[in-house]
Design an enzyme around this catalytic site. Structure first.
Site, PDB file in Angstrom:
ATOM      1  N   HIS A   1     -29.088  20.028  14.044  1.00 49.96           N
ATOM      2  CA  HIS A   1     -30.143  19.005  14.176  1.00 49.96           C
ATOM      3  C   HIS A   1     -29.573  17.698  14.745  1.00 49.96           C
ATOM      4  O   HIS A   1     -29.105  16.838  14.011  1.00 49.96           O
ATOM      5  CB  HIS A   1     -30.776  18.759  12.806  1.00 49.96           C
TER       6      HIS A   1
ATOM      7  N   HIS B   1     -40.281  20.269  11.206  1.00 55.02           N
ATOM      8  CA  HIS B   1     -40.339  18.930  10.607  1.00 55.02           C
ATOM      9  C   HIS B   1     -41.696  18.910   9.899  1.00 55.02           C
ATOM     10  O   HIS B   1     -42.732  18.863  10.558  1.00 55.02           O
ATOM     11  CB  HIS B   1     -40.253  17.894  11.725  1.00 55.02           C
TER      12      HIS B   1
ATOM     13  N   ASP C   1     -29.339  15.302  11.596  1.00 50.28           N
ATOM     14  CA  ASP C   1     -30.465  14.571  12.185  1.00 50.28           C
ATOM     15  C   ASP C   1     -29.966  13.298  12.882  1.00 50.28           C
ATOM     16  O   ASP C   1     -30.582  12.226  12.789  1.00 50.28           O
ATOM     17  CB  ASP C   1     -31.528  14.239  11.120  1.00 50.28           C
TER      18      ASP C   1
ATOM     19  N   PHE D   1     -37.691   5.180  13.512  1.00 44.97           N
ATOM     20  CA  PHE D   1     -37.161   6.001  12.421  1.00 44.97           C
ATOM     21  C   PHE D   1     -35.829   6.616  12.830  1.00 44.97           C
ATOM     22  O   PHE D   1     -35.663   7.051  13.967  1.00 44.97           O
ATOM     23  CB  PHE D   1     -38.126   7.160  12.119  1.00 44.97           C
TER      24      PHE D   1
HETATM   25 ZN   LIG Z   1     -37.434  15.473  11.812  1.00 42.41          ZN
END
Ligand SMILES: [Zn+2]
Length: 422
Positions: A55, A174, A300, A318
């Protein structure tokens, strides 16, 4: 030939002092008594399979002011990662076989590590139009994800899962129901109230996980949940696995390292999606890893420009960077205090992602395997410094931390792609 000598090597689930002989790009033999023209003395260091991260966000094409494939992969190498799986939320998203071919080619040409590629689940990542999965897979996509967006329509997800199952592709989700997201900024709870910020209900994540697990059960698809962040999410996955549903999931380092109570103020470096959750949620993620409910750790890695991560949290992007802090932060905060065994942490970052995503030739050290290795320094602490990051993004709240387990060297296919101090 290249010989890596005297390291503590993570081999077949054990830490063993031994040497690794590399011929061209492959591991030729493991043992002692070898000689080679080129020798790397790894005395006092930990030698592991190159880490695998399913990710990451590399922002190319479309937002290369945040990151590009070259800098993203350099950041990966600096974190000990040799294989990463890039999310498709780039501009344009590779949602046709032609665009996928170009993406895969760019990853191969510009990445200094192995950069693999997700295709989106639906056209443009937010529509309900199911794509040509067969063609996308043929063009090089290894899995499907609309990361950044939940699939809002249940029927769309159902049809996508059916088609993904037919094409033997993982659907990595997600999980976010937009109708419960509340334009939130941090986790709903006392901290959101204290900072007077809109809170994100855990229901936005958990209700969609519950829906998807039932759809996955019906379709038989390999369903993977990105960045699970709540206790209920972990409970749902545990229950689903007990029912025999073909589900895997990942936890992100920041969700393990921080709870929302540790957010110091209205600071965008603490804004991620899913948000930092409560202490009870963090504890559940740790329990979930330890009992095998959570299969792997994935960063991530989400680089942004400084201007996008300053000011008021309501307006900021974000996400935080993760590649360059993942191993050292987790080693320092979980292995050193004895919460995780080093072997387990390594499994969650190597063999578990590799095997669960069917990635050939990575995740373990064995003769014949690609010589993708990471070498870590466990003994000498370093301070995480903004000026040291190779990512274009410096958006991480972990800057300033003193950590053990910094990367000393990373090799991809037998070639040095990172060396500390160089
Ligand atoms: Zn995500």
């Amino acid at each position: 030939m290249l010989l890596i000598k005297n390291g503590l090597v993570y081999l077949d689930g054990n830490l063993t002092k031994t040497d690794i002989l590399i011929d061209n790009n492959k591991i030729k033999a493991i043992g002692t008594g070898f000689e080679a023209e080129q020798v790397i003395d790894a005395e006092g260091k930990l030698v592991t399979p190159g880490l695998v991260d399913v990710h990451v966000h590399y922002r190319e094409p479309g937002q290369t002011y945040k990151e590009d494939i070259a800098t993203g992969s350099r950041a990966g190498a600096r974190g000990g990662f040799t294989t990463t799986l890039a999310m498709p939320n780039v501009i344009p998203t590779p949602d046709t076989p032609e665009l996928m071919q170009q993406m895969v080619k760019a990853n191969r040409e510009k990445g200094i590590i192995h950069v693999l590629q997700y295709a989106p689940i639906t056209a443009g990542e937010t529509s309900d139009e199911i794509l040509d999965y067969k063609g996308l897979k043929k063009a090089g996509a290894v899995a499907l994800s609309n990361d950044g967006h939940g699939v809002q329509n249940a029927r769309t997800m159902y049809l996508a899962m059916q088609k993904a199952a037919d094409n033997d592709l993982i659907v990595a989700s997600h999980c976010q129901d937009d109708s419960l997201f509340n334009h939130g900024v941090i986790n709903e709870g006392p901290k959101a109230t204290e900072l007077d910020l809109p809170g994100i209900s855990e229901l936005a994540e958990t209700t969609q996980i519950a829906r998807d697990l039932l759809l996955a059960e019906k379709t038989g698809v390999h369903y993977h949940i990105c960045h699970v962040s709540t206790r209920t999410s972990v409970d749902l996955v545990r229950m689903a696995k007990a029912r025999g549903i073909n589900v895997t999931c990942e936890a992100a380092p920041h969700h393990l390292l921080l709870s929302d109570s540790q957010i110091p103020g209205n600071d965008p470096y603490y804004k991620m999606n899913p948000p930092l959750r409560s202490r009870s949620d963090v504890d559940a993620l740790v329990e979930g890893l330890l009992d095998g409910t959570i299969d792997m750790i994935a960063t991530d890695h989400a680089p942004h420009a400084k201007k996008e991560k300053t000011g008021d949290m309501r307006d900021a992007a974000f996400g935080i960077t993760g590649s360059e802090t993942c191993f050292s932060m987790l080693y320092t905060k979980f292995v050193k205090p004895g919460i995780f065994a080093l072997e387990d942490l390594l499994d969650w970052l190597t063999i578990m992602p590799a095997e669960n995503f069917g990635l050939e030739n990575c995740g373990q050290i064995k003769p014949g395997a690609e010589a993708d290795l990471a070498i870590f320094d466990l003994d000498h602490p370093v301070t995480l410094k903004e000026s040291d990051y190779l990512s274009k993004g410096v958006n991480t709240p972990f800057t300033g931390q003193e950590v053990y387990g910094s990367t000393w060297m990373t090799l991809v296919s037998g070639q040095k792609v990172y060396e500390r101090g160089n």
